[in-house]
Write a protein that holds these residues in place. Sequence first.
Motif, mmCIF file in Angstrom:
data_model
loop_
_atom_site.group_PDB
_atom_site.id
_atom_site.type_symbol
_atom_site.label_atom_id
_atom_site.label_comp_id
_atom_site.label_asym_id
_atom_site.label_seq_id
_atom_site.Cartn_x
_atom_site.Cartn_y
_atom_site.Cartn_z
ATOM 1 N N GLU A 275 47.670 38.811 56.246
ATOM 2 C CA GLU A 275 46.260 38.625 55.875
ATOM 3 C C GLU A 275 46.068 38.436 54.363
ATOM 4 N N SER A 276 47.109 38.692 53.564
ATOM 5 C CA SER A 276 46.959 38.669 52.101
ATOM 6 C C SER A 276 46.405 37.344 51.588
ATOM 7 N N LEU A 277 46.978 36.235 52.067
ATOM 8 C CA LEU A 277 46.573 34.923 51.559
ATOM 9 C C LEU A 277 45.130 34.610 51.936
ATOM 10 N N GLY A 278 44.719 34.955 53.153
ATOM 11 C CA GLY A 278 43.338 34.707 53.577
ATOM 12 C C GLY A 278 42.348 35.469 52.718
ATOM 13 N N LYS A 279 42.644 36.738 52.419
ATOM 14 C CA LYS A 279 41.772 37.543 51.563
ATOM 15 C C LYS A 279 41.687 36.929 50.165
ATOM 16 N N ALA A 282 39.542 33.665 50.136
ATOM 17 C CA ALA A 282 38.104 33.941 50.272
ATOM 18 C C ALA A 282 37.514 34.406 48.947
ATOM 19 N N LEU A 283 38.240 35.263 48.241
ATOM 20 C CA LEU A 283 37.758 35.781 46.956
ATOM 21 C C LEU A 283 37.764 34.709 45.879
ATOM 22 N N VAL A 284 38.789 33.854 45.888
ATOM 23 C CA VAL A 284 38.867 32.843 44.830
ATOM 24 C C VAL A 284 37.773 31.784 45.015
ATOM 25 N N LEU A 285 37.389 31.504 46.264
ATOM 26 C CA LEU A 285 36.273 30.572 46.496
ATOM 27 C C LEU A 285 34.984 31.130 45.902
ATOM 28 N N GLN A 286 34.760 32.444 46.075
ATOM 29 C CA GLN A 286 33.583 33.083 45.474
ATOM 30 C C GLN A 286 33.673 33.040 43.950
ATOM 31 N N ALA A 287 34.880 33.244 43.418
ATOM 32 C CA ALA A 287 35.072 33.231 41.970
ATOM 33 C C ALA A 287 34.740 31.854 41.392
ATOM 34 N N VAL A 288 35.222 30.817 42.057
ATOM 35 C CA VAL A 288 34.964 29.441 41.589
ATOM 36 C C VAL A 288 33.465 29.145 41.602
ATOM 37 N N LEU A 300 34.963 36.472 36.596
ATOM 38 C CA LEU A 300 36.175 37.135 36.125
ATOM 39 C C LEU A 300 36.582 38.268 37.071
ATOM 40 N N SER A 301 35.611 39.061 37.489
ATOM 41 C CA SER A 301 35.886 40.167 38.404
ATOM 42 C C SER A 301 36.447 39.658 39.736
ATOM 43 N N LEU A 302 35.886 38.566 40.236
ATOM 44 C CA LEU A 302 36.348 38.005 41.516
ATOM 45 C C LEU A 302 37.735 37.372 41.387
ATOM 46 N N TYR A 303 37.984 36.677 40.268
ATOM 47 C CA TYR A 303 39.330 36.125 40.036
ATOM 48 C C TYR A 303 40.366 37.254 40.035
ATOM 49 N N CYS A 304 40.005 38.348 39.347
ATOM 50 C CA CYS A 304 40.907 39.497 39.258
ATOM 51 C C CYS A 304 41.174 40.073 40.652
ATOM 52 N N SER A 305 40.128 40.230 41.459
ATOM 53 C CA SER A 305 40.287 40.754 42.826
ATOM 54 C C SER A 305 41.142 39.810 43.667
ATOM 55 N N ALA A 306 40.928 38.503 43.478
ATOM 56 C CA ALA A 306 41.729 37.517 44.228
ATOM 57 C C ALA A 306 43.207 37.625 43.862
ATOM 58 N N LEU A 307 43.484 37.793 42.558
ATOM 59 C CA LEU A 307 44.870 37.887 42.109
ATOM 60 C C LEU A 307 45.565 39.125 42.676
ATOM 61 N N GLU A 308 44.799 40.190 42.917
ATOM 62 C CA GLU A 308 45.380 41.404 43.510
ATOM 63 C C GLU A 308 45.861 41.147 44.934
#
Length: 451
Positions: A275-279, A282-288, A300-308
């Motif tokens: 599930e890691s890649l799907g999560k 989803a977060l990086v789309l919100q970040a963009v 920035l917060s969403l990019y960081c969460s996506a990278l995690e």
Amino acid sequence: MAAGFAPPKLRDFILTEKLGSGTYATVYKAFRKTDSREAVAVKVVSKKSLNKSSMENLLTEIEILKTVRHPHIVQLKDFQWDSDNIYLILEWCSGGDLSHFIRNCRILPERVARRCLQQIACSLQFLHEKNISHLDLKPQNILLSGNVLKLADFGFAQYMSPWDEQQALRGSPLYMAPEIVCRRYYDARVDLWSVGVILYEALFGRAPFASRSFAELEEKIRSEKPIELPSGARVSRDCRDLLLRLLERDPDRRITFDEFFLHPFVDLEHMPSAESLGKAKALVLQAVQKDQDGERSAALSLYCSALEHFVPAIHYETDRQKKEALRQKVNQYVSRAEELKALVRSDNKNSFEEARSTRNILIEMSRDQPRLLAALEVASTAVAQEESGAEDYDTLDLYQQSLGELLLALAAESQGRRRELLHSEMRETQTDESLKKDAAAESVRSSCCLQ
């Protein structure tokens, strides 16, 4: 079975090399007699060697393995028997065991030890929900299949609720909880002690009570001297906290299963999984989207969460080409996160001095509350370290420490000027903590290279 003897004959399988043996069983590598030539491990149990107790253990092992299906537990594919033996046909794990892996590396970097721990915790969470206790957790019983760990050898496992007590001597002395070694009644919490010993050994290359005899081991465990990490040990605050709470001699003071599964060092939310890649996506789309809308801090917060989630996704991916493509994509997100971090810092520059002034006023107003004063001074130290260019993770540790205390202080504070200032301080500390998390982008770059 003596060392020179040929392996037994088994319908549908060709048994080849011996992988290991114990009191009751010998394990062989085998191949299925079909076109697929599927590799399996066959555990051969001699009926003559079984007494009443070991027979009960074997039947429980088969019953448990028949009902559990989990990516981090070795699968029982089938079992057979003849006049001499009982055969357990098990999933083949080509990477050996965790003990061999640790010996080859001497010690594991904390990052690698954490990945191992997450997979062990994931399997234990599954077993705990089914009231199953393994009761013989040790590196030799954790097998590697590629970069996936799988819990094996359920010969001592029992259906046992946390409050069901036992007194039978089970497990391997070096990894036994004190309550077993000292022959007291014990319960499911013994598995948590064993996890602590495994983590300690992974990080430091030896078990905390390494001994030459059982008598020496028992003497060390009975000692009232608190368990300490080796001198000069460099581990994170979360790692140290978990180790010492797992290796608590008194089971009533030991970390609970629920606390263990939720512990920030275990961090099951960010363990590598399907599930890691799907999560992450989803977060990086919100970040963009936030980035396009000009909401820099939120982006920035969403990019960081996506990278995690992206880093464990890279770790989980086995296809080399897909892994490399994912790394390149992640590096793009890291670069954008770096740009946003600089922009957010610039946006916050004016409020930085204002926050310092607020903190100083709050310090003066909190001389009568030592705990709150200490939290504010930790926040000031974090700011000072950040300005001096200290390590991002050291500074993040201080921000998180301060934030926890400030939350408690805010909950206890009645209406008034100090509560307003505390609100302001909390917002600033949370912003600073978020920025420090984003500095993980820097470590993401190195982590990606290490996966």
